[in-house]
Design a protein around this motif. Structure first.
Motif, PDB file in Angstrom:
ATOM      1  N   PRO A 119     -20.866 -19.228   3.710  1.00 16.66           N
ATOM      2  CA  PRO A 119     -22.180 -18.914   4.303  1.00 16.66           C
ATOM      3  C   PRO A 119     -22.840 -20.178   4.861  1.00 16.66           C
ATOM      4  CG  PRO A 119     -22.140 -18.480   1.904  1.00 16.66           C
ATOM      5  CD  PRO A 119     -20.913 -19.247   2.237  1.00 16.66           C
ATOM      6  N   THR A 120     -23.353 -20.084   6.089  1.00 15.24           N
ATOM      7  CA  THR A 120     -24.032 -21.238   6.704  1.00 15.24           C
ATOM      8  C   THR A 120     -25.236 -20.778   7.528  1.00 15.24           C
ATOM      9  OG1 THR A 120     -23.101 -21.354   8.960  1.00 15.24           O
ATOM     10  CG2 THR A 120     -21.700 -22.157   7.169  1.00 15.24           C
ATOM     11  N   MET A 121     -26.024 -21.768   7.927  1.00 17.99           N
ATOM     12  CA  MET A 121     -27.136 -21.480   8.843  1.00 17.99           C
ATOM     13  C   MET A 121     -26.826 -22.008  10.241  1.00 17.99           C
ATOM     14  SD  MET A 121     -30.587 -21.676   6.641  1.00 17.99           S
ATOM     15  CE  MET A 121     -30.770 -23.446   6.615  1.00 17.99           C
ATOM     16  N   GLY A 122     -25.565 -22.403  10.475  1.00 13.66           N
ATOM     17  CA  GLY A 122     -25.174 -22.876  11.803  1.00 13.66           C
ATOM     18  C   GLY A 122     -25.441 -24.349  12.004  1.00 13.66           C
ATOM     19  N   ALA A 123     -25.333 -24.815  13.264  1.00 20.86           N
ATOM     20  CA  ALA A 123     -25.352 -26.247  13.589  1.00 20.86           C
ATOM     21  C   ALA A 123     -24.300 -26.949  12.728  1.00 20.86           C
ATOM     22  CB  ALA A 123     -26.744 -26.849  13.391  1.00 20.86           C
ATOM     23  N   ARG A 138     -37.766 -25.169  14.741  1.00 22.39           N
ATOM     24  CA  ARG A 138     -37.042 -26.250  15.433  1.00 22.39           C
ATOM     25  C   ARG A 138     -35.633 -26.487  14.867  1.00 22.39           C
ATOM     26  NH1 ARG A 138     -38.329 -32.458  14.114  1.00 22.39           N
ATOM     27  NH2 ARG A 138     -38.782 -32.343  11.912  1.00 22.39           N
ATOM     28  N   TYR A 139     -35.237 -25.696  13.866  1.00 23.67           N
ATOM     29  CA  TYR A 139     -33.902 -25.864  13.286  1.00 23.67           C
ATOM     30  C   TYR A 139     -32.857 -25.717  14.406  1.00 23.67           C
ATOM     31  CZ  TYR A 139     -30.447 -25.820   9.545  1.00 23.67           C
ATOM     32  OH  TYR A 139     -29.403 -26.142   8.705  1.00 23.67           O
ATOM     33  N   PRO A 140     -31.856 -26.626  14.464  1.00 26.26           N
ATOM     34  CA  PRO A 140     -30.906 -26.559  15.588  1.00 26.26           C
ATOM     35  C   PRO A 140     -30.090 -25.265  15.619  1.00 26.26           C
ATOM     36  CG  PRO A 140     -30.227 -28.211  13.956  1.00 26.26           C
ATOM     37  CD  PRO A 140     -31.594 -27.755  13.572  1.00 26.26           C
ATOM     38  N   TYR A 181     -17.519 -20.457  -0.822  1.00 27.01           N
ATOM     39  CA  TYR A 181     -17.510 -21.917  -0.886  1.00 27.01           C
ATOM     40  C   TYR A 181     -18.893 -22.470  -0.579  1.00 27.01           C
ATOM     41  CZ  TYR A 181     -12.570 -21.041  -0.960  1.00 27.01           C
ATOM     42  OH  TYR A 181     -11.329 -20.582  -1.327  1.00 27.01           O
ATOM     43  N   PHE A 182     -19.357 -23.368  -1.449  1.00 28.50           N
ATOM     44  CA  PHE A 182     -20.672 -23.996  -1.288  1.00 28.50           C
ATOM     45  C   PHE A 182     -20.510 -25.508  -1.414  1.00 28.50           C
ATOM     46  CE2 PHE A 182     -21.598 -19.684  -2.361  1.00 28.50           C
ATOM     47  CZ  PHE A 182     -22.767 -19.386  -1.670  1.00 28.50           C
ATOM     48  N   GLY A 183     -21.505 -26.244  -0.890  1.00 26.15           N
ATOM     49  CA  GLY A 183     -21.431 -27.702  -0.948  1.00 26.15           C
ATOM     50  C   GLY A 183     -22.298 -28.266  -2.061  1.00 26.15           C
ATOM     51  N   MET A 236     -17.779 -27.689  -3.389  1.00 21.40           N
ATOM     52  CA  MET A 236     -16.983 -28.786  -2.822  1.00 21.40           C
ATOM     53  C   MET A 236     -17.846 -30.045  -2.659  1.00 21.40           C
ATOM     54  SD  MET A 236     -14.187 -27.197  -2.568  1.00 21.40           S
ATOM     55  CE  MET A 236     -13.278 -28.520  -1.770  1.00 21.40           C
ATOM     56  N   PRO A 237     -17.202 -31.213  -2.726  1.00 24.75           N
ATOM     57  CA  PRO A 237     -17.956 -32.480  -2.660  1.00 24.75           C
ATOM     58  C   PRO A 237     -18.733 -32.659  -1.353  1.00 24.75           C
ATOM     59  CG  PRO A 237     -15.600 -32.872  -3.041  1.00 24.75           C
ATOM     60  CD  PRO A 237     -15.767 -31.413  -2.869  1.00 24.75           C
ATOM     61  N   THR A 238     -19.758 -33.482  -1.436  1.00 27.10           N
ATOM     62  CA  THR A 238     -20.595 -33.793  -0.267  1.00 27.10           C
ATOM     63  C   THR A 238     -19.820 -34.671   0.721  1.00 27.10           C
ATOM     64  OG1 THR A 238     -22.543 -33.693  -1.657  1.00 27.10           O
ATOM     65  CG2 THR A 238     -22.785 -34.863   0.436  1.00 27.10           C
ATOM     66  N   ILE A 239     -19.824 -34.249   1.965  1.00 29.44           N
ATOM     67  CA  ILE A 239     -19.186 -35.056   3.018  1.00 29.44           C
ATOM     68  C   ILE A 239     -20.256 -35.958   3.637  1.00 29.44           C
ATOM     69  CG2 ILE A 239     -17.919 -34.975   5.210  1.00 29.44           C
ATOM     70  CD1 ILE A 239     -16.341 -33.845   2.816  1.00 29.44           C
ATOM     71  N   ARG A 240     -19.899 -37.218   3.816  1.00 31.10           N
ATOM     72  CA  ARG A 240     -20.877 -38.220   4.238  1.00 31.10           C
ATOM     73  C   ARG A 240     -20.474 -38.905   5.545  1.00 31.10           C
ATOM     74  NH1 ARG A 240     -24.352 -39.152   0.205  1.00 31.10           N
ATOM     75  NH2 ARG A 240     -23.837 -38.059  -1.737  1.00 31.10           N
ATOM     76  N   LEU A 281     -24.695 -41.677   4.468  1.00 31.81           N
ATOM     77  CA  LEU A 281     -25.677 -40.589   4.645  1.00 31.81           C
ATOM     78  C   LEU A 281     -24.974 -39.239   4.560  1.00 31.81           C
ATOM     79  CD1 LEU A 281     -28.527 -39.512   5.461  1.00 31.81           C
ATOM     80  CD2 LEU A 281     -27.764 -39.668   7.842  1.00 31.81           C
ATOM     81  N   ALA A 282     -25.495 -38.354   3.719  1.00 30.74           N
ATOM     82  CA  ALA A 282     -24.900 -37.014   3.587  1.00 30.74           C
ATOM     83  C   ALA A 282     -25.059 -36.269   4.911  1.00 30.74           C
ATOM     84  CB  ALA A 282     -25.602 -36.252   2.471  1.00 30.74           C
ATOM     85  N   MET A 283     -23.987 -35.643   5.356  1.00 34.65           N
ATOM     86  CA  MET A 283     -24.077 -34.869   6.607  1.00 34.65           C
ATOM     87  C   MET A 283     -25.045 -33.710   6.404  1.00 34.65           C
ATOM     88  SD  MET A 283     -20.849 -35.026   8.740  1.00 34.65           S
ATOM     89  CE  MET A 283     -19.869 -36.502   8.920  1.00 34.65           C
TER      90      MET A 283
HETATM   91  P1  AMP Z   1     -26.411 -24.843   5.474  1.00 36.61           P
HETATM   92  O1  AMP Z   1     -25.865 -24.470   6.815  1.00 36.61           O
HETATM   93  O2  AMP Z   1     -27.199 -26.098   5.472  1.00 36.61           O
HETATM   94  O3  AMP Z   1     -27.080 -23.686   4.779  1.00 36.61           O
HETATM   95  O4  AMP Z   1     -25.135 -25.176   4.579  1.00 36.61           O
HETATM   96  C1  AMP Z   1     -24.101 -24.261   4.394  1.00 36.61           C
HETATM   97  C2  AMP Z   1     -23.183 -24.754   3.313  1.00 36.61           C
HETATM   98  O5  AMP Z   1     -22.628 -26.003   3.679  1.00 36.61           O
HETATM   99  C3  AMP Z   1     -23.898 -24.959   1.983  1.00 36.61           C
HETATM  100  O6  AMP Z   1     -23.063 -24.520   0.922  1.00 36.61           O
HETATM  101  C4  AMP Z   1     -24.095 -26.446   1.951  1.00 36.61           C
HETATM  102  O7  AMP Z   1     -24.187 -26.969   0.643  1.00 36.61           O
HETATM  103  C5  AMP Z   1     -22.830 -26.920   2.624  1.00 36.61           C
HETATM  104  N1  AMP Z   1     -23.014 -28.283   3.128  1.00 36.61           N
HETATM  105  C6  AMP Z   1     -24.044 -28.735   3.887  1.00 36.61           C
HETATM  106  N2  AMP Z   1     -23.916 -30.052   4.101  1.00 36.61           N
HETATM  107  C7  AMP Z   1     -22.802 -30.455   3.458  1.00 36.61           C
HETATM  108  C8  AMP Z   1     -22.140 -31.701   3.283  1.00 36.61           C
HETATM  109  N3  AMP Z   1     -22.597 -32.819   3.815  1.00 36.61           N
HETATM  110  N4  AMP Z   1     -21.003 -31.722   2.539  1.00 36.61           N
HETATM  111  C9  AMP Z   1     -20.516 -30.589   1.971  1.00 36.61           C
HETATM  112  N5  AMP Z   1     -21.094 -29.391   2.097  1.00 36.61           N
HETATM  113  C10 AMP Z   1     -22.223 -29.309   2.825  1.00 36.61           C
END
Ligand code: AMP
Length: 284
Positions: free
Chosen positions: A28-32, A70-72, A145-147, A173-177, A182-184
């Motif tokens: 699940p995502t919000m895009g961009a 203004r969210y992309p 899958y969530f971040g 899953m781990p944070t991608i930087r 800086l966390a993406m």
């Molecule tokens: P969002 O589009 O911001 O709602 O994010 C969708 C999913 O992507 C969520 O589970 C976030 O935690 C994950 N996510 C966002 N940024 C990152 C990142 N830098 N590294 C890993 N997962 C991420």
């Protein structure tokens, strides 16, 4: 790759796949979309027969003064990248598909939703849990899958799945930087060049905290004070919160003896950024 806009059609597809014994991974995502999202997508591709990605900018999880407008929004670019990465389905519903006239149900996760970010974003996590629940019921994934980037969100979703006996697995899953740490985030798009340089301070503060904890410093106040000093050296930075909490209840710890979550929300100019680290203390 197919792009679906209708709940009914999406449900029909996944019901058929399940009948045929195929496994479905869901992101699940919000895009961009950025590399953080794609690491979740790649993991899903590895572990499932089919991967569905939802792109839905959920209006209910934004507060009245937040950045919904203004969210992309970037569906075309997102779709191209998803196709390249081997996504099978993009679910991109209109608002009234997810919130049809007369809807009334909301999922509320007590306590966990009011701490950390929840303190400053009332109603946010109930809205997240509700939309994620709807999406799970539409896509019926085997694994979602969530971040860790959104650690509180991941913990709340895991709690919901457990409490409601939902039949899917959650993988965090781990944070991608970025190369500088800086966390993406889709919100990094808002930063000016100088703010972008300042924004690395979230990561730097977390790294310093990690070093202190691994050196045996167990007093959270001491660590937070050091983090504050690092962050406030940047002109554009304003601290919303820095907290060191346990991983189950998200309660502030008095002494660091076990694995902790260090979470922070920092304003860089007009952009609110979050980051976190899970740290295990040194054994004496
Ligand atoms: P969002 O589009 O911001 O709602 O994010 C969708 C999913 O992507 C969520 O589970 C976030 O935690 C994950 N996510 C966002 N940024 C990152 C990142 N830098 N590294 C890993 N997962 C991420």
């Amino acid at each position: 790759m197919r792009i679906l806009r209708s709940v009914k059609v999406m449900q029909k597809i996944t019901t058929n796949l399940r009948k045929r014994g195929k496994s479905i991974g869901f992101v699940p995502t919000m895009g961009a979309l950025h590399a953080g999202h794609f690491s979740l997508i790649r993991q899903s591709r590895k572990e499932n027969n089919y991967t569905a990605v939802s792109i839905f900018l959920n209006p209910t999880q934004f507060g009245p003064n937040e950045d919904y407008r203004r969210y992309p929004r970037n569906l075309k670019a997102d779709a191209t990248l998803c196709k390249k990465t081997g996504v099978d389905f993009i679910f991109n519903p209109a608002r009234n598909q997810i919130y049809p006239k007369g809807y009334k149900t909301e999922i509320k996760i007590d306590k966990l939703s009011d701490l950390l970010c929840g303190k400053f974003r009332p109603g946010h996590f109930a809205a997240v849990a509700t939309v994620v629940n709807k999406l799970f019921n539409i896509v019926e994934p085997d694994t979602a899958y969530f971040g860790q980037k959104d650690a509180q969100q991941a913990i709340i979703i895991q709690r919901m799945v457990k409490d409601l006996y939902m039949r899917l697995k959650i993988k965090v899953m781990p944070t991608i930087r970025e190369p500088d740490g800086l966390a993406m985030s889709s919100r990094n798009n808002y930063l000016s060049a100088s703010e972008r340089r300042d924004a690395v301070v979230l990561y730097n503060a977390l790294e310093t905290a990690k070093t202190m904890i691994r050196q045996g410093i167990s007093n959270p106040s001491k660590i937070i004070l050091t983090m504050r000093k690092i962050i406030l050296k940047k002109k554009s930075a304003r601290i919303q919160y820095i907290n060191i909490v346990d991983l189950n209840e998200l309660k502030t710890v008095e002494k660091i003896q076990e694995k902790v979550l260090i979470a922070l929300a920092i304003w860089i100019g007009k952009t609110r950024l979050i980051d976190n680290a899970i740290i295990t203390p040194a054994r004496n």
